[in-house]
Design an enzyme around this catalytic site. Structure first.
Site, mmCIF file in Angstrom:
data_model
loop_
_atom_site.group_PDB
_atom_site.id
_atom_site.type_symbol
_atom_site.label_atom_id
_atom_site.label_comp_id
_atom_site.label_asym_id
_atom_site.label_seq_id
_atom_site.Cartn_x
_atom_site.Cartn_y
_atom_site.Cartn_z
ATOM 1 N N SER A 103 0.818 -1.211 0.000
ATOM 2 C CA SER A 103 0.000 0.000 0.000
ATOM 3 C C SER A 103 0.850 1.259 0.000
ATOM 4 C CB SER A 103 -0.919 -0.001 1.223
ATOM 5 O OG SER A 103 -0.179 -0.243 2.396
ATOM 6 N N HIS A 146 -2.448 -3.168 -5.885
ATOM 7 C CA HIS A 146 -2.886 -2.860 -4.522
ATOM 8 C C HIS A 146 -4.392 -3.052 -4.407
ATOM 9 C CE1 HIS A 146 -3.619 0.467 -1.303
ATOM 10 N NE2 HIS A 146 -3.646 -0.740 -0.771
ATOM 11 N N GLU A 148 -5.661 -0.627 -7.292
ATOM 12 C CA GLU A 148 -4.754 0.463 -7.643
ATOM 13 C C GLU A 148 -3.500 -0.170 -8.257
ATOM 14 O OE1 GLU A 148 -3.554 4.442 -5.170
ATOM 15 O OE2 GLU A 148 -3.330 2.556 -4.103
ATOM 16 N N ASN A 207 -3.650 6.000 -0.394
ATOM 17 C CA ASN A 207 -3.062 6.271 0.922
ATOM 18 C C ASN A 207 -2.366 7.613 1.007
ATOM 19 O OD1 ASN A 207 -3.982 4.056 2.346
ATOM 20 N ND2 ASN A 207 -2.380 2.742 1.533
#
Length: 297
Positions: free
Chosen positions: A121, A142, A154, A192
């Site tokens: 991540s 991800h 992702e 993130n």
């Protein structure tokens, strides 16, 4: 090239790894799930069985497809069993040192055409790729937690990731029924990079006495239409995971706005890691569990 993926290897039998393996199975692919811990593999098999049974019961998956999916799952303690995999997705602990060592090992085991993907991540795909002799075949994939439910994948391209490998992995994610977004290889990627500073800021609001934890979460749920407040979400993700990602953002982007909140650090130091330990920002009124792989965003 996407049609060449028939066998998906997954390293890591935790919530993320077992969920990714389940996606491969229900998409009609063979899955090889590897974990060095036999107990983790047992839990993963139970979790996948239960989840597929629920899908059959709800009518989301036919009985025959469900039974066939379970027959295509192979669980093993040995990385060497991944020699037949067309793509190998790593879903282990969020540590660059540990992941880099794994990628170096996978590079020696996997067949020459195999793609190596990481579910990280926040960790640099370019640096993971540099531990291999095939940097053009290394990519970030991800998944959100839990992978069978969350609609997003992702995809993160390293400095050398080839267009063909990106196209193959995008096709695979879409075969899993996911919507794909693509990020360049910067700390935190897209989700993130934006989410973790919001969670960190919620901790600062709590730390400095702006409001109670309940009012902070209610404010964000009802004021911005988020399904879960940031502090509740942090507990779900794992406060240790949130802290780890904030440290990656702080080190990688060098801006003081990414400094982890002291309260977040203190909670992690105290072992208040969230739902998996029975207590985080909130208390979940149950005995602490033994340490096991963290759910990850």
């Amino acid at each position: 090239m996407g049609s060449t993926i028939q066998v998906v290897g997954v390293v890591g039998g935790g919530q993320m790894g077992s969920g990714i393996a389940q996606l491969a199975l229900t998409a009609g692919l063979d899955a090889i799930l590897v974990d060095s811990d036999p107990d983790a593999l047992s839990r993963a098999i139970t979790s996948i069985n239960d989840s597929i049974t629920r899908l059959i019961t709800k009518g989301s998956l036919s009985q025959s497809l469900g039974s066939d999916a379970l027959r295509r799952l192979r669980c093993t303690l040995n990385l060497e069993d991944l020699q037949s995999a067309d793509v190998i997705i790593e879903a282990i602990v969020e540590s660059e040192v540990v992941k880099t060592k794994l990628f170096s090992e996978l590079d020696k085991i996997a067949k020459d055409s195999a793609i190596l993907a990481s579910n990280t991540s926040s960790i640099s795909i370019t640096r993971l790729a540099s531990a291999t002799s095939r940097p053009c075949q290394v990519i970030g994939m991800h998944f959100m937690n839990p992978p069978p439910i969350m609609k997003l994948v992702e995809i993160v391209r390293g400095a050398d990731t080839s267009d063909a490998v990106f196209a193959t992995v995008k096709t695979l994610a879409e075969r899993f029924g996911k919507t794909v977004i693509c990020s360049q290889d910067y700390p935190g990627f897209i989700v993130n990079r934006i989410l973790m500073p919001m969670i960190n800021e919620a901790f600062f609001a709590l730390y400095t006495g702006v409001a109670t934890k309940e009012d902070i979460d209610t404010g964000m749920k009802l004021g911005t239409n988020h399904p879960m407040g940031p502090l509740q979400l942090a507990d779900f993700i794992g406060l240790d995971v949130c802290l780890s990602i904030m440290k990656v953002l702080h080190a990688g982007l060098g801006d003081s706005k990414y400094r982890p909140c002291p309260l977040l650090v203190q909670y992690v130091d105290a072992g208040r890691l969230g739902r998996k330990r029975g207590i985080g920002v909130y208390s979940y009124n149950r005995a602490p569990e033994k340490a096991k792989p963290s759910p990850r965003l």
